[in-house]
Design a protein around this motif. Sequence first.
Motif, PDB file in Angstrom:
ATOM      1  N   LEU A  59      -9.115 -35.450 -47.554  1.00 12.78           N
ATOM      2  CA  LEU A  59     -10.155 -35.164 -46.572  1.00 12.78           C
ATOM      3  C   LEU A  59     -11.514 -35.049 -47.250  1.00 12.78           C
ATOM      4  O   LEU A  59     -12.519 -35.550 -46.731  1.00 12.78           O
ATOM      5  N   SER A  60     -11.556 -34.409 -48.415  1.00 16.33           N
ATOM      6  CA  SER A  60     -12.810 -34.253 -49.149  1.00 16.33           C
ATOM      7  C   SER A  60     -13.375 -35.614 -49.552  1.00 16.33           C
ATOM      8  O   SER A  60     -14.575 -35.869 -49.389  1.00 16.33           O
ATOM      9  N   VAL A  61     -12.515 -36.479 -50.077  1.00 13.87           N
ATOM     10  CA  VAL A  61     -12.962 -37.814 -50.493  1.00 13.87           C
ATOM     11  C   VAL A  61     -13.419 -38.620 -49.279  1.00 13.87           C
ATOM     12  O   VAL A  61     -14.444 -39.318 -49.328  1.00 13.87           O
ATOM     13  N   TRP A  62     -12.693 -38.512 -48.168  1.00 12.84           N
ATOM     14  CA  TRP A  62     -13.024 -39.270 -46.968  1.00 12.84           C
ATOM     15  C   TRP A  62     -14.377 -38.856 -46.405  1.00 12.84           C
ATOM     16  O   TRP A  62     -15.220 -39.701 -46.095  1.00 12.84           O
ATOM     17  N   ILE A  63     -14.625 -37.545 -46.303  1.00 11.86           N
ATOM     18  CA  ILE A  63     -15.910 -37.073 -45.780  1.00 11.86           C
ATOM     19  C   ILE A  63     -17.033 -37.415 -46.759  1.00 11.86           C
ATOM     20  O   ILE A  63     -18.142 -37.785 -46.344  1.00 11.86           O
ATOM     21  N   ALA A  64     -16.765 -37.318 -48.071  1.00 11.30           N
ATOM     22  CA  ALA A  64     -17.775 -37.670 -49.069  1.00 11.30           C
ATOM     23  C   ALA A  64     -18.128 -39.154 -48.981  1.00 11.30           C
ATOM     24  O   ALA A  64     -19.303 -39.528 -49.100  1.00 11.30           O
ATOM     25  N   LEU A  65     -17.124 -40.007 -48.773  1.00 14.18           N
ATOM     26  CA  LEU A  65     -17.386 -41.446 -48.623  1.00 14.18           C
ATOM     27  C   LEU A  65     -18.212 -41.721 -47.369  1.00 14.18           C
ATOM     28  O   LEU A  65     -19.147 -42.536 -47.392  1.00 14.18           O
ATOM     29  N   GLN A  66     -17.866 -41.054 -46.273  1.00 13.33           N
ATOM     30  CA  GLN A  66     -18.627 -41.237 -45.039  1.00 13.33           C
ATOM     31  C   GLN A  66     -20.080 -40.816 -45.227  1.00 13.33           C
ATOM     32  O   GLN A  66     -21.003 -41.527 -44.796  1.00 13.33           O
ATOM     33  N   SER A  67     -20.290 -39.675 -45.854  1.00 15.24           N
ATOM     34  CA  SER A  67     -21.663 -39.210 -46.063  1.00 15.24           C
ATOM     35  C   SER A  67     -22.425 -40.143 -46.983  1.00 15.24           C
ATOM     36  O   SER A  67     -23.617 -40.391 -46.772  1.00 15.24           O
ATOM     37  N   THR A  68     -21.751 -40.694 -47.999  1.00 12.84           N
ATOM     38  CA  THR A  68     -22.407 -41.629 -48.914  1.00 12.84           C
ATOM     39  C   THR A  68     -22.818 -42.896 -48.189  1.00 12.84           C
ATOM     40  O   THR A  68     -23.937 -43.404 -48.366  1.00 12.84           O
ATOM     41  N   VAL A  69     -21.915 -43.430 -47.366  1.00 14.00           N
ATOM     42  CA  VAL A  69     -22.235 -44.653 -46.610  1.00 14.00           C
ATOM     43  C   VAL A  69     -23.376 -44.398 -45.625  1.00 14.00           C
ATOM     44  O   VAL A  69     -24.305 -45.216 -45.506  1.00 14.00           O
ATOM     45  N   LEU A  70     -23.337 -43.265 -44.925  1.00 11.49           N
ATOM     46  CA  LEU A  70     -24.403 -42.945 -43.978  1.00 11.49           C
ATOM     47  C   LEU A  70     -25.744 -42.771 -44.689  1.00 11.49           C
ATOM     48  O   LEU A  70     -26.779 -43.241 -44.204  1.00 11.49           O
ATOM     49  N   CYS A  71     -25.730 -42.104 -45.837  1.00 12.46           N
ATOM     50  CA  CYS A  71     -26.967 -41.943 -46.607  1.00 12.46           C
ATOM     51  C   CYS A  71     -27.506 -43.295 -47.050  1.00 12.46           C
ATOM     52  O   CYS A  71     -28.731 -43.516 -47.050  1.00 12.46           O
ATOM     53  N   LEU A  72     -26.620 -44.223 -47.417  1.00  6.43           N
ATOM     54  CA  LEU A  72     -27.055 -45.555 -47.830  1.00  6.43           C
ATOM     55  C   LEU A  72     -27.619 -46.339 -46.652  1.00  6.43           C
ATOM     56  O   LEU A  72     -28.669 -46.981 -46.764  1.00  6.43           O
ATOM     57  N   VAL A  73     -26.925 -46.274 -45.508  1.00  9.67           N
ATOM     58  CA  VAL A  73     -27.374 -47.010 -44.318  1.00  9.67           C
ATOM     59  C   VAL A  73     -28.726 -46.488 -43.829  1.00  9.67           C
ATOM     60  O   VAL A  73     -29.584 -47.258 -43.396  1.00  9.67           O
ATOM     61  N   ILE A  74     -28.927 -45.174 -43.909  1.00  6.73           N
ATOM     62  CA  ILE A  74     -30.196 -44.589 -43.477  1.00  6.73           C
ATOM     63  C   ILE A  74     -31.246 -44.690 -44.576  1.00  6.73           C
ATOM     64  O   ILE A  74     -32.415 -44.994 -44.320  1.00  6.73           O
ATOM     65  N   GLY A  75     -30.820 -44.443 -45.816  1.00  9.32           N
ATOM     66  CA  GLY A  75     -31.772 -44.333 -46.914  1.00  9.32           C
ATOM     67  C   GLY A  75     -32.354 -45.649 -47.385  1.00  9.32           C
ATOM     68  O   GLY A  75     -33.534 -45.710 -47.765  1.00  9.32           O
ATOM     69  N   TYR A  76     -31.564 -46.740 -47.367  1.00 10.51           N
ATOM     70  CA  TYR A  76     -32.079 -48.017 -47.875  1.00 10.51           C
ATOM     71  C   TYR A  76     -33.231 -48.542 -47.016  1.00 10.51           C
ATOM     72  O   TYR A  76     -34.291 -48.885 -47.556  1.00 10.51           O
ATOM     73  N   PRO A  77     -33.067 -48.629 -45.689  1.00 11.90           N
ATOM     74  CA  PRO A  77     -34.227 -49.063 -44.883  1.00 11.90           C
ATOM     75  C   PRO A  77     -35.427 -48.135 -45.026  1.00 11.90           C
ATOM     76  O   PRO A  77     -36.575 -48.604 -45.052  1.00 11.90           O
TER      77      PRO A  77
END
Length: 274
Positions: A59-77
Amino acid sequence: MLKRLSTAPYLLWSFLLIVVPLVMVLGYSLIRTGPGGPEFSLNGFIKFTDPLYLKVLGLSVWIALQSTVLCLVIGYPLAMIMAGLKPSAQRTAMTMIVLPMWMNFLLRTYAWIPILGRNGLLNGLLATIGIPPLNLLFNEGAVLLGMVYNFLPFMVLPIFTVLIRMDRSVIEAAQDLGANRLHVFWRVTLPLSLPGVVSGVMMVFMPAVSTFVISDLLGGSQVNLVGNLIKDQFLSVYDWNFGASISVVLMALILVSMWILGKTDKNGSGVSFF
């Protein structure tokens, strides 16, 4: 001689605050206090193979992966937009990104409770348009929101730094050769900015997978992550052998993740997708 003396404080600081704690954690993970005194034991690692604890790690890895992907999707643009601004506007945007980080991490996270609570600000706004109160707090969604909010600057800043240092003549050359904006981004901008993306992913995933403050405050007793499990072993259960064993497993997981990301961008020069 003078050069060696100048580096001595840094080496001493690193030894005391990095090497010594790591050795202590490793020692506690391999040694436990038995009836006859300290003894070598792998019971902590064996205990962690229990499906209950592995589920917490997953669960920790899954939530961490989700947060990383969301940060990338929001942060790159966001980083691209900032890179295209004038220098004065860039400084203002940078200040807006960094400003929340001047506040204590605990206070930043705690501020979401009156916003997401059942009688909080957001539910109050929804009530004005006839929507009944929603359960926005003490669930995985709240924890994920807290992670993205706290760790987004760690994704934006490395990518922004790479983008503003990018050689604009390369982009202009691609445009002169007939490439449209999508092709320029996919074949030029994205590969050249990959070092910043890799740094951002590392800087977001590592604290996200090991956090316990965010899950404590925004997840309550409903979301138990591996960081909470480690904290409880040291501060509540006093099973330091098991807590240290989990910490070693988590460190190994982070090191493997860093190695994989390092292989993705071995020379820090970007990777071509074609």
